[in-house]
Motif scaffolding. Sequence first.
Motif, PDB file in Angstrom:
ATOM      1  N   ALA A  17      14.769   7.189   3.569  1.00  9.38           N
ATOM      2  CA  ALA A  17      13.499   7.825   3.234  1.00  9.38           C
ATOM      3  C   ALA A  17      12.977   7.323   1.896  1.00  9.38           C
ATOM      4  O   ALA A  17      11.771   7.063   1.739  1.00  9.38           O
ATOM      5  CB  ALA A  17      13.662   9.346   3.205  1.00  9.38           C
ATOM      6  N   GLY A  18      13.871   7.163   0.915  1.00  8.89           N
ATOM      7  CA  GLY A  18      13.464   6.646  -0.384  1.00  8.89           C
ATOM      8  C   GLY A  18      12.912   5.234  -0.287  1.00  8.89           C
ATOM      9  O   GLY A  18      11.889   4.900  -0.911  1.00  8.89           O
ATOM     10  N   PHE A  19      13.570   4.402   0.515  1.00  9.59           N
ATOM     11  CA  PHE A  19      13.124   3.017   0.689  1.00  9.59           C
ATOM     12  C   PHE A  19      11.751   2.951   1.346  1.00  9.59           C
ATOM     13  O   PHE A  19      10.831   2.291   0.836  1.00  9.59           O
ATOM     14  CB  PHE A  19      14.147   2.247   1.530  1.00  9.59           C
ATOM     15  CG  PHE A  19      13.684   0.890   1.959  1.00  9.59           C
ATOM     16  CD1 PHE A  19      13.677  -0.169   1.064  1.00  9.59           C
ATOM     17  CD2 PHE A  19      13.237   0.671   3.264  1.00  9.59           C
ATOM     18  CE1 PHE A  19      13.238  -1.439   1.462  1.00  9.59           C
ATOM     19  CE2 PHE A  19      12.803  -0.587   3.664  1.00  9.59           C
ATOM     20  CZ  PHE A  19      12.803  -1.639   2.755  1.00  9.59           C
ATOM     21  N   PHE A  20      11.590   3.642   2.477  1.00 13.72           N
ATOM     22  CA  PHE A  20      10.312   3.594   3.188  1.00 13.72           C
ATOM     23  C   PHE A  20       9.196   4.242   2.374  1.00 13.72           C
ATOM     24  O   PHE A  20       8.059   3.763   2.378  1.00 13.72           O
ATOM     25  CB  PHE A  20      10.437   4.269   4.549  1.00 13.72           C
ATOM     26  CG  PHE A  20      11.277   3.517   5.538  1.00 13.72           C
ATOM     27  CD1 PHE A  20      10.989   2.204   5.857  1.00 13.72           C
ATOM     28  CD2 PHE A  20      12.372   4.116   6.155  1.00 13.72           C
ATOM     29  CE1 PHE A  20      11.759   1.494   6.771  1.00 13.72           C
ATOM     30  CE2 PHE A  20      13.156   3.425   7.062  1.00 13.72           C
ATOM     31  CZ  PHE A  20      12.852   2.103   7.369  1.00 13.72           C
ATOM     32  N   GLY A  21       9.527   5.322   1.667  1.00 16.14           N
ATOM     33  CA  GLY A  21       8.518   5.992   0.855  1.00 16.14           C
ATOM     34  C   GLY A  21       8.033   5.118  -0.286  1.00 16.14           C
ATOM     35  O   GLY A  21       6.830   5.044  -0.569  1.00 16.14           O
ATOM     36  N   LEU A  22       8.956   4.442  -0.956  1.00 10.00           N
ATOM     37  CA  LEU A  22       8.589   3.559  -2.064  1.00 10.00           C
ATOM     38  C   LEU A  22       7.760   2.380  -1.570  1.00 10.00           C
ATOM     39  O   LEU A  22       6.757   2.005  -2.199  1.00 10.00           O
ATOM     40  CB  LEU A  22       9.860   3.053  -2.762  1.00 10.00           C
ATOM     41  CG  LEU A  22       9.652   2.133  -3.970  1.00 10.00           C
ATOM     42  CD1 LEU A  22       8.875   2.854  -5.064  1.00 10.00           C
ATOM     43  CD2 LEU A  22      10.997   1.633  -4.506  1.00 10.00           C
ATOM     44  N   CYS A  23       8.159   1.821  -0.442  1.00 10.89           N
ATOM     45  CA  CYS A  23       7.402   0.693   0.128  1.00 10.89           C
ATOM     46  C   CYS A  23       5.998   1.125   0.543  1.00 10.89           C
ATOM     47  O   CYS A  23       5.028   0.376   0.366  1.00 10.89           O
ATOM     48  CB  CYS A  23       8.144   0.105   1.318  1.00 10.89           C
ATOM     49  SG  CYS A  23       9.657  -0.782   0.881  1.00 10.89           S
ATOM     50  N   ALA A  24       5.883   2.329   1.106  1.00 15.77           N
ATOM     51  CA  ALA A  24       4.562   2.836   1.494  1.00 15.77           C
ATOM     52  C   ALA A  24       3.680   3.031   0.269  1.00 15.77           C
ATOM     53  O   ALA A  24       2.477   2.720   0.293  1.00 15.77           O
ATOM     54  CB  ALA A  24       4.713   4.152   2.256  1.00 15.77           C
ATOM     55  N   TYR A  25       4.261   3.529  -0.811  1.00 17.23           N
ATOM     56  CA  TYR A  25       3.508   3.752  -2.053  1.00 17.23           C
ATOM     57  C   TYR A  25       2.989   2.438  -2.635  1.00 17.23           C
ATOM     58  O   TYR A  25       1.879   2.369  -3.153  1.00 17.23           O
ATOM     59  CB  TYR A  25       4.406   4.460  -3.063  1.00 17.23           C
ATOM     60  CG  TYR A  25       3.777   4.641  -4.424  1.00 17.23           C
ATOM     61  CD1 TYR A  25       2.802   5.615  -4.638  1.00 17.23           C
ATOM     62  CD2 TYR A  25       4.164   3.832  -5.500  1.00 17.23           C
ATOM     63  CE1 TYR A  25       2.218   5.769  -5.893  1.00 17.23           C
ATOM     64  CE2 TYR A  25       3.593   3.983  -6.741  1.00 17.23           C
ATOM     65  CZ  TYR A  25       2.624   4.951  -6.934  1.00 17.23           C
ATOM     66  OH  TYR A  25       2.052   5.096  -8.174  1.00 17.23           O
ATOM     67  N   ARG A  26       3.788   1.389  -2.525  1.00 12.58           N
ATOM     68  CA  ARG A  26       3.428   0.090  -3.101  1.00 12.58           C
ATOM     69  C   ARG A  26       2.566  -0.762  -2.177  1.00 12.58           C
ATOM     70  O   ARG A  26       2.025  -1.776  -2.603  1.00 12.58           O
ATOM     71  CB  ARG A  26       4.694  -0.692  -3.455  1.00 12.58           C
ATOM     72  CG  ARG A  26       5.492  -0.082  -4.607  1.00 12.58           C
ATOM     73  CD  ARG A  26       6.701  -0.935  -4.930  1.00 12.58           C
ATOM     74  NE  ARG A  26       7.392  -0.470  -6.124  1.00 12.58           N
ATOM     75  CZ  ARG A  26       8.482  -1.037  -6.625  1.00 12.58           C
ATOM     76  NH1 ARG A  26       9.010  -2.104  -6.013  1.00 12.58           N
ATOM     77  NH2 ARG A  26       9.039  -0.563  -7.721  1.00 12.58           N
ATOM     78  N   SER A  27       2.441  -0.357  -0.922  1.00 10.71           N
ATOM     79  CA  SER A  27       1.713  -1.182   0.042  1.00 10.71           C
ATOM     80  C   SER A  27       0.212  -1.151  -0.236  1.00 10.71           C
ATOM     81  O   SER A  27      -0.372  -0.115  -0.538  1.00 10.71           O
ATOM     82  CB  SER A  27       1.988  -0.684   1.464  1.00 10.71           C
ATOM     83  OG  SER A  27       1.235  -1.424   2.389  1.00 10.71           O
ATOM     84  N   SER A  28      -0.416  -2.317  -0.124  1.00  8.32           N
ATOM     85  CA  SER A  28      -1.862  -2.411  -0.322  1.00  8.32           C
ATOM     86  C   SER A  28      -2.620  -2.499   1.000  1.00  8.32           C
ATOM     87  O   SER A  28      -3.841  -2.440   1.034  1.00  8.32           O
ATOM     88  CB  SER A  28      -2.191  -3.653  -1.162  1.00  8.32           C
ATOM     89  OG  SER A  28      -1.700  -4.833  -0.536  1.00  8.32           O
TER      90      SER A  28
END
Length: 244
Positions: A17-28
Amino acid sequence: MTQFWLWIGLISMTVGAGFFGLCAYRSSSERWRILLTLNFFITAIASVLYLAMVMGQGYAVFYGHSTYWVRYLTWGLSTPLLIMVIGHLGKSKLSTIGALIGADVLMIGTGLVATISPPPISYVWYLVSCGFFAGILYLLWVPYRHEAERTYPGKIGKKSFSKLVTVHIALWTAYPIVWLLADSGIGLLSDGVEAMLYTLLDIAAKVGFGLLSVNTLQNLEDTSSSAIRNGATEQVVVPVRANR
Protein backbone atom coordinates in the motif's frame (compact mmCIF):
# COMPACT_ATOMS: atom_id res chain seq x y z
CA MET A 1 2.08 -20.66 12.86
CA THR A 2 -1.21 -18.92 12.10
CA GLN A 3 -0.14 -15.74 13.85
CA PHE A 4 3.19 -15.73 12.00
CA TRP A 5 1.49 -15.82 8.60
CA LEU A 6 -1.01 -13.16 9.62
CA TRP A 7 1.91 -10.88 10.48
CA ILE A 8 3.51 -11.67 7.11
CA GLY A 9 0.26 -10.65 5.44
CA LEU A 10 0.01 -7.43 7.44
CA ILE A 11 3.59 -6.38 6.68
CA SER A 12 3.36 -7.30 2.98
CA MET A 13 0.09 -5.46 2.41
CA THR A 14 1.26 -2.40 4.32
CA VAL A 15 4.47 -2.20 2.28
CA GLY A 16 2.47 -2.73 -0.93
CA ALA A 17 0.00 0.00 0.00
CA GLY A 18 2.85 2.39 0.81
CA PHE A 19 4.53 1.68 -2.53
CA PHE A 20 1.40 2.11 -4.65
CA GLY A 21 0.29 5.15 -2.68
CA LEU A 22 3.63 6.91 -3.07
CA CYS A 23 3.76 6.12 -6.78
CA ALA A 24 0.21 7.44 -7.24
CA TYR A 25 1.14 10.66 -5.43
CA ARG A 26 4.17 11.19 -7.67
CA SER A 27 2.43 10.25 -10.92
CA SER A 28 1.81 13.05 -13.40
CA SER A 29 -0.39 10.96 -15.71
CA GLU A 30 -4.09 10.58 -14.90
CA ARG A 31 -4.22 7.06 -16.30
CA TRP A 32 -1.28 5.99 -14.17
CA ARG A 33 -2.72 7.75 -11.12
CA ILE A 34 -6.01 5.85 -11.48
CA LEU A 35 -4.24 2.49 -11.79
CA LEU A 36 -1.92 3.12 -8.83
CA THR A 37 -4.71 4.53 -6.65
CA LEU A 38 -6.84 1.44 -7.24
CA ASN A 39 -3.90 -0.78 -6.31
CA PHE A 40 -3.27 1.34 -3.23
CA PHE A 41 -6.80 0.83 -1.93
CA ILE A 42 -6.73 -2.90 -2.77
CA THR A 43 -3.63 -3.41 -0.63
CA ALA A 44 -4.77 -0.92 2.02
CA ILE A 45 -8.04 -2.82 2.49
CA ALA A 46 -6.05 -6.05 2.77
CA SER A 47 -3.71 -4.51 5.35
CA VAL A 48 -6.71 -3.55 7.49
CA LEU A 49 -7.96 -7.14 7.18
CA TYR A 50 -4.69 -8.57 8.42
CA LEU A 51 -4.49 -6.03 11.23
CA ALA A 52 -7.91 -7.18 12.43
CA MET A 53 -6.90 -10.85 12.24
CA VAL A 54 -3.59 -10.21 14.03
CA MET A 55 -5.59 -8.69 16.90
CA GLY A 56 -7.86 -11.75 16.99
CA GLN A 57 -10.90 -10.06 15.49
CA GLY A 58 -13.26 -11.33 12.80
CA TYR A 59 -12.88 -14.96 13.92
CA ALA A 60 -15.71 -17.31 14.84
CA VAL A 61 -16.76 -20.96 14.96
CA PHE A 62 -19.76 -21.97 12.84
CA TYR A 63 -21.27 -25.44 13.25
CA GLY A 64 -18.02 -26.92 14.45
CA HIS A 65 -15.64 -25.33 11.94
CA SER A 66 -13.62 -22.18 12.57
CA THR A 67 -13.06 -19.35 10.12
CA TYR A 68 -11.98 -15.74 9.79
CA TRP A 69 -15.27 -14.47 8.42
CA VAL A 70 -13.77 -10.97 8.12
CA ARG A 71 -11.89 -12.20 5.04
CA TYR A 72 -15.15 -12.19 3.09
CA LEU A 73 -15.91 -8.62 4.11
CA THR A 74 -12.57 -7.38 2.81
CA TRP A 75 -12.71 -9.58 -0.30
CA GLY A 76 -16.10 -8.05 -1.03
CA LEU A 77 -14.46 -4.61 -0.98
CA SER A 78 -11.13 -5.36 -2.66
CA THR A 79 -12.04 -7.78 -5.46
CA PRO A 80 -14.35 -5.31 -7.28
CA LEU A 81 -11.41 -2.89 -7.27
CA LEU A 82 -9.24 -5.62 -8.80
CA ILE A 83 -11.80 -5.98 -11.57
CA MET A 84 -11.73 -2.21 -12.06
CA VAL A 85 -7.95 -2.44 -12.49
CA ILE A 86 -8.42 -5.05 -15.21
CA GLY A 87 -11.13 -2.99 -16.88
CA HIS A 88 -9.01 0.17 -16.71
CA LEU A 89 -6.12 -1.57 -18.45
CA GLY A 90 -8.30 -3.03 -21.21
CA LYS A 91 -10.53 0.05 -21.60
CA SER A 92 -13.45 -2.35 -21.35
CA LYS A 93 -17.12 -1.71 -21.95
CA LEU A 94 -19.11 -0.69 -18.89
CA SER A 95 -21.46 -3.63 -19.45
CA THR A 96 -18.55 -6.10 -19.25
CA ILE A 97 -17.13 -4.56 -16.09
CA GLY A 98 -20.59 -4.35 -14.52
CA ALA A 99 -21.21 -8.03 -15.24
CA LEU A 100 -17.83 -8.99 -13.78
CA ILE A 101 -18.39 -6.99 -10.59
CA GLY A 102 -21.93 -8.34 -10.19
CA ALA A 103 -20.76 -11.94 -10.55
CA ASP A 104 -17.86 -11.24 -8.19
CA VAL A 105 -20.06 -9.81 -5.43
CA LEU A 106 -22.42 -12.77 -5.70
CA MET A 107 -19.47 -15.18 -5.64
CA ILE A 108 -18.09 -13.64 -2.44
CA GLY A 109 -21.51 -13.36 -0.81
CA THR A 110 -22.53 -16.96 -1.48
CA GLY A 111 -19.03 -18.05 -0.42
CA LEU A 112 -19.62 -16.41 2.95
CA VAL A 113 -22.99 -18.15 3.27
CA ALA A 114 -21.25 -21.46 2.48
CA THR A 115 -18.69 -20.79 5.20
CA ILE A 116 -21.21 -20.08 7.95
CA SER A 117 -23.63 -22.89 6.97
CA PRO A 118 -23.59 -26.49 8.22
CA PRO A 119 -22.86 -29.37 5.82
CA PRO A 120 -24.34 -30.46 3.48
CA ILE A 121 -25.98 -27.05 3.00
CA SER A 122 -22.52 -25.46 2.94
CA TYR A 123 -21.59 -27.50 -0.13
CA VAL A 124 -24.72 -26.38 -1.95
CA TRP A 125 -23.76 -22.75 -1.40
CA TYR A 126 -20.17 -23.58 -2.31
CA LEU A 127 -21.32 -24.90 -5.69
CA VAL A 128 -23.47 -21.80 -6.21
CA SER A 129 -20.42 -19.64 -5.47
CA CYS A 130 -18.34 -21.70 -7.92
CA GLY A 131 -21.07 -21.17 -10.51
CA PHE A 132 -20.67 -17.39 -10.28
CA PHE A 133 -16.92 -17.89 -10.45
CA ALA A 134 -17.37 -19.85 -13.67
CA GLY A 135 -19.24 -16.83 -15.03
CA ILE A 136 -16.27 -14.63 -14.13
CA LEU A 137 -13.92 -17.00 -15.95
CA TYR A 138 -16.03 -16.82 -19.10
CA LEU A 139 -16.36 -13.03 -18.98
CA LEU A 140 -12.61 -12.60 -18.55
CA TRP A 141 -11.49 -15.11 -21.13
CA VAL A 142 -13.98 -14.27 -23.88
CA PRO A 143 -15.59 -10.79 -23.97
CA TYR A 144 -13.04 -8.95 -21.83
CA ARG A 145 -9.96 -10.36 -23.58
CA HIS A 146 -11.45 -9.83 -27.05
CA GLU A 147 -12.38 -6.21 -26.23
CA ALA A 148 -8.90 -5.53 -24.85
CA GLU A 149 -7.17 -7.07 -27.86
CA ARG A 150 -9.31 -5.00 -30.22
CA THR A 151 -8.30 -1.87 -28.31
CA TYR A 152 -4.63 -2.88 -28.42
CA PRO A 153 -4.18 -4.84 -31.65
CA GLY A 154 -0.88 -6.52 -32.31
CA LYS A 155 1.40 -9.03 -30.65
CA ILE A 156 2.11 -7.01 -27.49
CA GLY A 157 -1.58 -6.39 -26.75
CA LYS A 158 -2.51 -10.04 -27.23
CA LYS A 159 0.42 -11.26 -25.15
CA SER A 160 -0.16 -8.73 -22.36
CA PHE A 161 -3.86 -9.47 -21.87
CA SER A 162 -3.50 -13.22 -22.27
CA LYS A 163 -0.90 -13.14 -19.48
CA LEU A 164 -2.99 -10.80 -17.33
CA VAL A 165 -6.13 -12.93 -17.60
CA THR A 166 -4.26 -16.24 -17.16
CA VAL A 167 -2.51 -15.08 -13.98
CA HIS A 168 -5.74 -13.65 -12.58
CA ILE A 169 -7.71 -16.83 -13.28
CA ALA A 170 -4.96 -19.07 -11.84
CA LEU A 171 -4.78 -17.11 -8.58
CA TRP A 172 -8.54 -16.87 -8.10
CA THR A 173 -9.01 -20.56 -8.89
CA ALA A 174 -6.76 -21.47 -5.96
CA TYR A 175 -9.08 -19.83 -3.38
CA PRO A 176 -12.03 -22.27 -3.71
CA ILE A 177 -9.56 -25.16 -3.66
CA VAL A 178 -8.16 -23.98 -0.32
CA TRP A 179 -11.72 -23.49 0.98
CA LEU A 180 -12.62 -27.06 0.08
CA LEU A 181 -9.50 -28.54 1.70
CA ALA A 182 -9.59 -26.34 4.82
CA ASP A 183 -11.78 -26.62 7.91
CA SER A 184 -14.57 -24.83 6.04
CA GLY A 185 -14.75 -27.87 3.72
CA ILE A 186 -13.45 -31.40 4.26
CA GLY A 187 -10.88 -30.36 6.85
CA LEU A 188 -7.63 -31.75 5.42
CA LEU A 189 -5.65 -28.59 6.23
CA SER A 190 -4.69 -27.35 9.68
CA ASP A 191 -5.47 -23.76 10.68
CA GLY A 192 -1.80 -22.84 10.27
CA VAL A 193 -1.53 -24.25 6.74
CA GLU A 194 -4.82 -22.60 5.80
CA ALA A 195 -3.53 -19.25 7.06
CA MET A 196 -0.28 -19.72 5.13
CA LEU A 197 -2.03 -20.55 1.85
CA TYR A 198 -4.56 -17.72 2.09
CA THR A 199 -1.80 -15.25 3.00
CA LEU A 200 0.43 -16.28 0.09
CA LEU A 201 -2.52 -16.13 -2.28
CA ASP A 202 -3.53 -12.68 -1.00
CA ILE A 203 0.01 -11.35 -1.45
CA ALA A 204 0.21 -12.75 -4.98
CA ALA A 205 -3.32 -11.66 -5.96
CA LYS A 206 -2.98 -8.12 -4.58
CA VAL A 207 0.62 -6.96 -4.37
CA GLY A 208 1.92 -9.29 -7.08
CA PHE A 209 -1.00 -8.69 -9.45
CA GLY A 210 -0.72 -4.96 -8.78
CA LEU A 211 2.90 -5.03 -9.94
CA LEU A 212 1.85 -7.06 -12.99
CA SER A 213 -0.79 -4.45 -13.84
CA VAL A 214 1.87 -1.72 -13.63
CA ASN A 215 4.14 -3.69 -15.94
CA THR A 216 1.25 -4.30 -18.34
CA LEU A 217 0.38 -0.63 -18.62
CA GLN A 218 4.05 0.25 -19.17
CA ASN A 219 4.30 -2.28 -22.01
CA LEU A 220 1.10 -1.01 -23.61
CA GLU A 221 2.21 2.61 -23.43
CA ASP A 222 5.67 1.79 -24.80
CA THR A 223 4.05 0.00 -27.74
CA SER A 224 1.65 2.89 -28.41
CA SER A 225 4.49 5.44 -28.25
CA SER A 226 6.56 3.36 -30.66
CA ALA A 227 3.63 3.13 -33.10
CA ILE A 228 3.12 6.90 -32.96
CA ARG A 229 6.82 7.54 -33.59
CA ASN A 230 6.84 5.14 -36.53
CA GLY A 231 3.73 6.78 -37.95
CA ALA A 232 5.29 10.23 -37.66
CA THR A 233 8.45 9.02 -39.41
CA GLU A 234 6.43 7.63 -42.31
CA GLN A 235 4.60 10.94 -42.69
CA VAL A 236 7.92 12.76 -42.99
CA VAL A 237 9.60 10.30 -45.33
CA VAL A 238 6.81 9.92 -47.88
CA PRO A 239 6.67 13.62 -48.93
CA VAL A 240 10.43 13.76 -49.34
CA ARG A 241 10.38 10.79 -51.71
CA ALA A 242 7.49 12.33 -53.60
CA ASN A 243 9.45 15.53 -54.17
CA ARG A 244 12.27 13.56 -55.68
